[in-house]
Design a protein around this motif. Structure first.
Motif, PDB file in Angstrom:
ATOM      1  N   PHE A  88      -6.533  -1.112  -1.010  1.00  0.00           N
ATOM      2  CA  PHE A  88      -6.778  -2.184  -0.056  1.00  0.00           C
ATOM      3  C   PHE A  88      -5.553  -3.088   0.085  1.00  0.00           C
ATOM      4  O   PHE A  88      -4.748  -3.197  -0.842  1.00  0.00           O
ATOM      5  CB  PHE A  88      -7.976  -3.022  -0.516  1.00  0.00           C
ATOM      6  N   GLN A 114      -9.074   4.366  -2.911  1.00  0.00           N
ATOM      7  CA  GLN A 114      -8.988   3.577  -1.693  1.00  0.00           C
ATOM      8  C   GLN A 114      -8.172   2.336  -2.029  1.00  0.00           C
ATOM      9  O   GLN A 114      -8.599   1.505  -2.827  1.00  0.00           O
ATOM     10  CB  GLN A 114     -10.378   3.203  -1.194  1.00  0.00           C
ATOM     11  N   THR A 150       0.838  -1.199   0.000  1.00  0.00           N
ATOM     12  CA  THR A 150       0.000   0.000   0.000  1.00  0.00           C
ATOM     13  C   THR A 150       0.877   1.254   0.000  1.00  0.00           C
ATOM     14  O   THR A 150       0.579   2.229  -0.686  1.00  0.00           O
ATOM     15  CB  THR A 150      -0.932  -0.010   1.223  1.00  0.00           C
ATOM     16  N   THR A 158      -8.828  -1.773   9.121  1.00  0.00           N
ATOM     17  CA  THR A 158      -9.097  -1.828   7.688  1.00  0.00           C
ATOM     18  C   THR A 158     -10.534  -2.250   7.426  1.00  0.00           C
ATOM     19  O   THR A 158     -11.150  -2.922   8.235  1.00  0.00           O
ATOM     20  CB  THR A 158      -8.112  -2.777   6.979  1.00  0.00           C
ATOM     21  N   SER A 159     -11.047  -1.879   6.277  1.00  0.00           N
ATOM     22  CA  SER A 159     -12.476  -2.037   6.010  1.00  0.00           C
ATOM     23  C   SER A 159     -12.895  -3.412   5.517  1.00  0.00           C
ATOM     24  O   SER A 159     -14.037  -3.785   5.678  1.00  0.00           O
ATOM     25  CB  SER A 159     -12.924  -0.981   5.000  1.00  0.00           C
ATOM     26  N   ARG A 160     -11.998  -4.178   4.900  1.00  0.00           N
ATOM     27  CA  ARG A 160     -12.417  -5.429   4.277  1.00  0.00           C
ATOM     28  C   ARG A 160     -11.745  -6.662   4.861  1.00  0.00           C
ATOM     29  O   ARG A 160     -11.563  -7.642   4.184  1.00  0.00           O
ATOM     30  CB  ARG A 160     -12.123  -5.396   2.781  1.00  0.00           C
ATOM     31  N   ARG A 161     -11.359  -6.654   6.105  1.00  0.00           N
ATOM     32  CA  ARG A 161     -10.651  -7.785   6.676  1.00  0.00           C
ATOM     33  C   ARG A 161     -11.637  -8.799   7.237  1.00  0.00           C
ATOM     34  O   ARG A 161     -12.418  -8.504   8.123  1.00  0.00           O
ATOM     35  CB  ARG A 161      -9.708  -7.350   7.788  1.00  0.00           C
ATOM     36  N   GLU A 190      -4.208  -0.096   4.752  1.00  0.00           N
ATOM     37  CA  GLU A 190      -5.160   0.422   3.778  1.00  0.00           C
ATOM     38  C   GLU A 190      -4.999   1.939   3.753  1.00  0.00           C
ATOM     39  O   GLU A 190      -4.721   2.545   4.785  1.00  0.00           O
ATOM     40  CB  GLU A 190      -6.565   0.026   4.226  1.00  0.00           C
TER      41      GLU A 190
END
Length: 151
Positions: free
Chosen positions: A75, A73, A9, A38-41, A59
């Protein structure tokens, strides 16, 4: 044509910073580090900072000033979501982000309209055979999108 590999990142943020400098754009970055941030873990447990394999995910959310309004954004899973004047491009490979931004700010990206099926699409061609295309809702045709319309 391949794009330079961006292994993390942080390298992606540095590459976006380079593009912003080339086009004299202001840039702000917000970093989220740790599985609890983090948003998608999904691989980490509740309240865990590290993933199950011991890695520390990173992220970043990047806002670029100027026209068009662009956010990126990045990831930890080697992809990014790029939003151009409200049009979202999901799952753009991290390595393609700098070329994508050069296409947008370099005047290569354009809006294409069709009668059937009816609609307008934002088309972002990259070097080689890579092209990204997303539907533009009619109510979201910003001045920048309208200026870059090709019939």
């Amino acid at each position: 044509m391949g794009h330079p590999h961006l292994p993390s990142t942080e390298t992606a943020v540095a590459a976006v910073r380079e593009v912003a400098g080339a086009y004299s754009l202001e840039m702000t970055v917000t970093d989220d580090i740790g599985a609890d941030q983090t948003s998608r873990r999904t691989s980490a447990g509740a309240f865990a900072v590290l993933d199950a394999d011991g890695s520390l995910p990173h992220e970043a959310f990047i806002e670029l000033g100027g026209a068009p309004a662009v956010t990126v954004q990045v990831f930890p899973e080697d992809d990014a979501k790029i939003t151009v004047d409200g049009v979202e491009f999901e799952d753009v490979p991290r390595d393609s982000v700098p070329a994508f931004l050069r296409s947008v700010y370099g005047g290569i990206a354009y809006v294409k309209g069709r009668f059937f099926p009816p609609g307008q699409w934002l088309v972002v061609p990259l070097p080689g055979d890579e092209t990204y295309k997303e539907l533009v809702p009619r109510a979201m045709l910003s001045p920048w999108l309208a200026r870059n319309f090709r019939g």
